[in-house]
Design a protein around this motif. Structure first.
Motif, PDB file in Angstrom:
ATOM      1  N   PHE A  37      -6.849  -3.443   0.424  1.00  0.00           N
ATOM      2  CA  PHE A  37      -6.901  -4.456   1.066  1.00  0.00           C
ATOM      3  C   PHE A  37      -6.453  -3.494   2.317  1.00  0.00           C
ATOM      4  N   PHE A  38      -4.948  -3.232   2.010  1.00  0.00           N
ATOM      5  CA  PHE A  38      -3.634  -3.267   2.846  1.00  0.00           C
ATOM      6  C   PHE A  38      -4.283  -3.003   4.313  1.00  0.00           C
ATOM      7  N   GLU A  39      -4.761  -1.687   3.408  1.00  0.00           N
ATOM      8  CA  GLU A  39      -6.094  -0.814   4.745  1.00  0.00           C
ATOM      9  C   GLU A  39      -6.235  -1.197   5.332  1.00  0.00           C
ATOM     10  N   TYR A  40      -6.971  -2.078   4.834  1.00  0.00           N
ATOM     11  CA  TYR A  40      -8.046  -3.008   5.884  1.00  0.00           C
ATOM     12  C   TYR A  40      -7.681  -3.349   6.686  1.00  0.00           C
ATOM     13  N   LEU A  41      -6.058  -4.670   6.189  1.00  0.00           N
ATOM     14  CA  LEU A  41      -5.829  -5.220   7.453  1.00  0.00           C
ATOM     15  C   LEU A  41      -5.167  -4.303   8.728  1.00  0.00           C
ATOM     16  N   GLU A  42      -5.136  -3.330   8.839  1.00  0.00           N
ATOM     17  CA  GLU A  42      -4.665  -2.431   9.382  1.00  0.00           C
ATOM     18  C   GLU A  42      -6.052  -2.209  10.721  1.00  0.00           C
ATOM     19  N   GLU A  43      -7.043  -2.111  10.801  1.00  0.00           N
ATOM     20  CA  GLU A  43      -8.226  -1.905  11.100  1.00  0.00           C
ATOM     21  C   GLU A  43      -8.052  -3.195  11.936  1.00  0.00           C
ATOM     22  N   ASP A  44      -8.488  -2.358  13.239  1.00  0.00           N
ATOM     23  CA  ASP A  44      -9.426  -3.617  14.183  1.00  0.00           C
ATOM     24  C   ASP A  44     -10.766  -4.486  14.086  1.00  0.00           C
ATOM     25  N   GLY A  45     -10.220  -5.594  13.645  1.00  0.00           N
ATOM     26  CA  GLY A  45     -11.536  -6.952  13.668  1.00  0.00           C
ATOM     27  C   GLY A  45     -11.305  -7.938  12.960  1.00  0.00           C
ATOM     28  N   ILE A  46     -12.070  -9.101  12.577  1.00  0.00           N
ATOM     29  CA  ILE A  46     -11.519  -9.915  11.690  1.00  0.00           C
ATOM     30  C   ILE A  46     -11.445 -10.139  10.689  1.00  0.00           C
ATOM     31  N   LYS A  47     -10.056  -9.710   9.772  1.00  0.00           N
ATOM     32  CA  LYS A  47     -10.532 -10.398   8.517  1.00  0.00           C
ATOM     33  C   LYS A  47     -10.370 -11.925   8.031  1.00  0.00           C
ATOM     34  N   PHE A  48     -11.583 -11.996   7.075  1.00  0.00           N
ATOM     35  CA  PHE A  48     -11.260 -13.106   6.438  1.00  0.00           C
ATOM     36  C   PHE A  48     -11.325 -13.237   4.962  1.00  0.00           C
ATOM     37  N   VAL A  49     -10.475 -13.484   4.212  1.00  0.00           N
ATOM     38  CA  VAL A  49     -10.300 -13.431   3.035  1.00  0.00           C
ATOM     39  C   VAL A  49     -10.401 -14.759   2.114  1.00  0.00           C
ATOM     40  N   GLU A  50     -11.087 -15.050   0.820  1.00  0.00           N
ATOM     41  CA  GLU A  50     -11.741 -15.686   0.397  1.00  0.00           C
ATOM     42  C   GLU A  50     -10.609 -16.298  -0.960  1.00  0.00           C
ATOM     43  N   TRP A  51      -9.925 -16.590  -1.585  1.00  0.00           N
ATOM     44  CA  TRP A  51      -9.352 -16.815  -2.642  1.00  0.00           C
ATOM     45  C   TRP A  51      -8.378 -16.195  -2.148  1.00  0.00           C
ATOM     46  N   ALA A  52      -7.788 -16.014  -1.357  1.00  0.00           N
ATOM     47  CA  ALA A  52      -6.311 -15.122  -0.830  1.00  0.00           C
ATOM     48  C   ALA A  52      -5.079 -16.114  -2.579  1.00  0.00           C
ATOM     49  N   GLU A  53      -4.998 -16.745  -2.287  1.00  0.00           N
ATOM     50  CA  GLU A  53      -4.039 -18.366  -3.013  1.00  0.00           C
ATOM     51  C   GLU A  53      -4.155 -17.025  -4.488  1.00  0.00           C
ATOM     52  N   ARG A  54      -4.850 -16.392  -4.554  1.00  0.00           N
ATOM     53  CA  ARG A  54      -5.604 -16.148  -6.419  1.00  0.00           C
ATOM     54  C   ARG A  54      -4.015 -14.784  -6.662  1.00  0.00           C
ATOM     55  N   VAL A  55      -3.860 -14.165  -5.315  1.00  0.00           N
ATOM     56  CA  VAL A  55      -2.634 -13.304  -5.129  1.00  0.00           C
ATOM     57  C   VAL A  55      -1.302 -13.116  -4.229  1.00  0.00           C
ATOM     58  N   ASN A  56      -1.658 -15.345  -4.175  1.00  0.00           N
ATOM     59  CA  ASN A  56      -0.414 -15.374  -3.229  1.00  0.00           C
ATOM     60  C   ASN A  56       0.243 -14.392  -2.020  1.00  0.00           C
ATOM     61  N   LEU A  57      -1.631 -14.068  -1.245  1.00  0.00           N
ATOM     62  CA  LEU A  57      -0.998 -13.449  -0.680  1.00  0.00           C
ATOM     63  C   LEU A  57      -0.475 -14.008   0.731  1.00  0.00           C
ATOM     64  N   GLU A  58      -0.325 -15.197   1.109  1.00  0.00           N
ATOM     65  CA  GLU A  58       0.795 -15.780   2.537  1.00  0.00           C
ATOM     66  C   GLU A  58       1.943 -15.329   2.314  1.00  0.00           C
ATOM     67  N   SER A  59       2.466 -15.148   1.352  1.00  0.00           N
ATOM     68  CA  SER A  59       3.989 -14.541   1.144  1.00  0.00           C
ATOM     69  C   SER A  59       3.721 -12.701   1.255  1.00  0.00           C
TER      70      SER A  59
END
Length: 150
Positions: free
Chosen positions: A100-122
């Protein structure tokens, strides 16, 4: 959970058309590198919001929920879209093993549903969080939080 750098916008949608217009306005401000966390109960309209944004940026692909594939990639519009569904992810290790974290480095918009399940905000300094609350068959309250790190 939000700290400094928070901007919050609240929209009331009384119809599918209203939701599409809110998504279009939102899409008009995207630069192509955003991480967008989508929250809301099942059936609230998270995937519909992604579909509406994709349409607004010129993507003609059929957008579907990536629940069983974890991620879908869409191109053909102004920006590449990475659409994640973390509902089946149980912890940080599964998220990391998925890449997942490698994808965040890619150019583009990343939509993440259910991010709260892994506390991604933190784990993120900069993101946009969209909370969709179903208030009727077609009505929604859509809150958009912009979080900018130091």
């Amino acid at each position: 959970m939000f700290t400094e750098g928070l901007i919050k916008l609240k929209h009331i949608s009384n119809s599918i058309n209203d939701t599409e217009k809110i998504a279009e306005q939102f899409a008009n401000n995207l630069k192509g590198s955003e991480i967008i966390l989508l929250e809301g109960d099942l059936g609230a309209g998270k995937t519909f919001f992604v579909k509406s944004v994709a349409k607004s940026i010129g993507c003609s692909d059929v957008i579907t929920s990536p629940t069983f594939t974890l991620m879908q990639t869409y191109s053909g519009g102004e920006f590449t879209i990475f659409h994640f569904d973390l509902y089946r992810i149980k912890n940080f290790i599964e998220l990391e093993n998925f890449g997942f974290f490698e994808y965040l480095e890619e150019d583009g918009i990343k939509f993440v549903e259910w991010a709260e399940r892994v506390n991604l905000e933190s784990m993120l300094d900069n993101y946009i969080k969209i909370n969709i609350e179903k208030t009727g068959e077609f009505s929604r309250v859509i809150e958009i939080f912009y979080k900018k790190g130091e």
